[in-house]
Design a protein around this motif. Sequence first.
Motif, PDB file in Angstrom:
ATOM      1  N   MET A 136       0.837  -1.204   0.000  1.00 59.76           N
ATOM      2  CA  MET A 136       0.000   0.000   0.000  1.00 59.76           C
ATOM      3  C   MET A 136       0.872   1.254   0.000  1.00 59.76           C
ATOM      4  SD  MET A 136      -3.063   0.986   2.668  1.00 59.76           S
ATOM      5  CE  MET A 136      -2.046   1.506   4.054  1.00 59.76           C
ATOM      6  N   ALA A 137       0.312   2.340  -0.543  1.00 60.79           N
ATOM      7  CA  ALA A 137       0.976   3.647  -0.502  1.00 60.79           C
ATOM      8  C   ALA A 137       1.398   3.983   0.933  1.00 60.79           C
ATOM      9  CB  ALA A 137       0.019   4.706  -1.023  1.00 60.79           C
ATOM     10  N   GLU A 138       2.409   4.819   1.062  1.00 60.17           N
ATOM     11  CA  GLU A 138       2.835   5.281   2.393  1.00 60.17           C
ATOM     12  C   GLU A 138       1.671   6.018   3.064  1.00 60.17           C
ATOM     13  OE1 GLU A 138       5.598   4.767   3.870  1.00 60.17           O
ATOM     14  OE2 GLU A 138       6.985   4.180   2.280  1.00 60.17           O
ATOM     15  N   VAL A 139       1.582   5.866   4.384  1.00 59.70           N
ATOM     16  CA  VAL A 139       0.522   6.562   5.122  1.00 59.70           C
ATOM     17  C   VAL A 139       0.611   8.075   4.876  1.00 59.70           C
ATOM     18  CG1 VAL A 139      -0.402   7.073   7.424  1.00 59.70           C
ATOM     19  CG2 VAL A 139       0.327   4.746   6.854  1.00 59.70           C
TER      20      VAL A 139
END
Lengths: 21, 156
Positions: free
Chosen positions: A3-6
């Motif tokens: 997943m994309a970085e927070v």
Amino acid sequence: GAMAEVSTIISVVEQHLHKSK
Amino acid sequence: LNSSGSFRVLVGVTGSVAALKLPAVVDQLLQLPGVDVRVVTTEHAKHFYNHAEVAVKIYSDKDEWELWKQRTDPVLHIELRRWADLLVIAPLDANTLGKISNGICDNLLTCVVRAWDTSRPLLFCPAMNTAMWLHPITAQQISRLKEFGYMEVPCI
């Protein structure tokens, strides 16, 4: 497929927050 | 901004390992000024995070059924759709991606998505293992979601 970085997710949400103002 | 003066963010969380980042996502959203946050979880997502570490209300399928007893009762996925200014699905697992791209709505989160007011932003953050990601249907389904007007926050 990680997943994309927070921080990236938060910054996209923040852009929409600013648009709504 | 809605009448409450806050910007209401609904976080959808599904059953990918990346769901362990939910507490961090919620904490960092709450640091944005004027942001109110709620979470909708799938049953499988619950496996990956600790409920006690999430500082906001988490809704799941059980709540949808418990709320509705008679005809005049509110329907939770419609209430949540009305409540939220923005929906962010993080992570979006392969199974839920497949469901949403086909209009399937068999749990609280996919019902919120199916009922979503497309004049409001819907962000999705895909996450799945590389083998599943490389299946040709992944690109087709992501492109379908973009056609619906949803916005991808690409995986890394």
